[in-house]
Scaffold this active site. Sequence first.
Site, PDB file in Angstrom:
ATOM      1  N   HIS A  96      -8.662  42.753  56.766  1.00 40.98           N
ATOM      2  CA  HIS A  96      -9.310  41.441  56.853  1.00 40.98           C
ATOM      3  C   HIS A  96      -9.495  40.804  55.480  1.00 40.98           C
ATOM      4  CE1 HIS A  96      -9.820  41.850  61.111  1.00 40.98           C
ATOM      5  NE2 HIS A  96     -10.446  43.008  60.967  1.00 40.98           N
ATOM      6  N   ARG A 101      -7.818  50.190  53.002  1.00 39.54           N
ATOM      7  CA  ARG A 101      -7.664  50.002  54.444  1.00 39.54           C
ATOM      8  C   ARG A 101      -6.431  49.135  54.668  1.00 39.54           C
ATOM      9  NH1 ARG A 101     -11.645  47.549  59.110  1.00 39.54           N
ATOM     10  NH2 ARG A 101     -11.541  45.627  57.894  1.00 39.54           N
ATOM     11  N   GLU A 156     -12.467  52.357  67.035  1.00 44.28           N
ATOM     12  CA  GLU A 156     -13.168  51.087  67.245  1.00 44.28           C
ATOM     13  C   GLU A 156     -12.773  50.433  68.568  1.00 44.28           C
ATOM     14  OE1 GLU A 156     -12.338  48.508  63.876  1.00 44.28           O
ATOM     15  OE2 GLU A 156     -10.255  49.138  63.759  1.00 44.28           O
ATOM     16  N   ASP A 176     -15.828  45.933  65.892  1.00 46.71           N
ATOM     17  CA  ASP A 176     -14.820  45.940  66.958  1.00 46.71           C
ATOM     18  C   ASP A 176     -15.265  46.803  68.134  1.00 46.71           C
ATOM     19  OD1 ASP A 176     -12.604  44.224  66.350  1.00 46.71           O
ATOM     20  OD2 ASP A 176     -12.260  45.486  64.602  1.00 46.71           O
TER      21      ASP A 176
HETATM   22  C1  3PY Z   1     -15.377  47.095  62.387  1.00 43.23           C
HETATM   23  O1  3PY Z   1     -16.606  47.214  62.361  1.00 43.23           O
HETATM   24  O2  3PY Z   1     -14.729  46.766  63.376  1.00 43.23           O
HETATM   25  C2  3PY Z   1     -14.626  47.375  61.163  1.00 43.23           C
HETATM   26  O3  3PY Z   1     -13.426  47.343  61.185  1.00 43.23           O
HETATM   27  C3  3PY Z   1     -15.387  47.631  59.900  1.00 43.23           C
HETATM   28  O4  3PY Z   1     -15.181  46.574  59.038  1.00 43.23           O
HETATM   29 MG    MG Z   2     -12.608  46.635  62.942  1.00 41.25          MG
END
Ligand code: 3PY
Ligand code: MG
Length: 255
Positions: free
Chosen positions: A45, A70, A149, A175
């Site tokens: 992101h 990441r 996630e 997420d």
């Molecule tokens: C989330 O919380 O979905 C993440 O990817 C952390 O940034």
């Molecule tokens: Mg995420």
Amino acid sequence: NGFAGRLKRRENGGMISAWIGTPDPLFVNHLAQEDFDTVVLDMQHGMWDMASAANGIAHVRLAGKPAIARIPVGDFASASRLLDAGASAIIAPMINSADDARALVKATKYPPLGERSWGPSLALNHFGISAEDYLQSANSLTVTIAMVETRMALDAIDEILAVDGIDGIFVGPSDLSIALSNGARLAPESAAIDQALSTVLARCRAHGKVICAFGGDGDRAGQYLKLGLDLVIAGAETAQLRAGARTAIQTARKI
Ligand code: 3PY
Ligand code: MG
């Protein structure tokens, strides 16, 4: 560099990492001077490209710390390149199955665990290590972390953790909260997330693997450390910058 060992031993009660999406190596240079154990460059992101990330990694190393990257979703080729540039760990988002986990390991570990291709010229410089020693130690020196996630990932947590070469899990509470509410809510600090976290924590411990998570601020990061997580985020750099600015303005207005 001992990062993998320190992470697994949970020295100092768990690590706190900076998290930076702004693609400026000089910004990394400043933030890395604070008492963070590591720095994550967020290419999912955040706005880093490969060249700026390689420079960002160099500035983390300049501060004497391990760099973590990441990658964007499914961009496993970038994982190899970031390790070549001297990253100590890769965090891969949206790893939802053992197949996803195996694809990640393929890119991040040399044979026999994976199929990472040779070319770590910057990594050799940053780690101050010979090519032979890097080849022998890279699979244990560098850390491969799968993000959990989604519901699918929660359901497949044991299969993901059982993949040889996956060193740990990073929970993405934003997420995950969207997934668990079927898109109804962004609630990264909800009871549903806390419940999922303790399940993932127990499964990671059962497999002898590390667990990390994104916290939006210091309070959340502290809760994670108290739970026993191995590496936590205490907010992204933009949130920390704005919180610092807000505090300074409020303080000035009070006098
Ligand atoms: C989330 O919380 O979905 C993440 O990817 C952390 O940034
Ligand atoms: Mg995420």
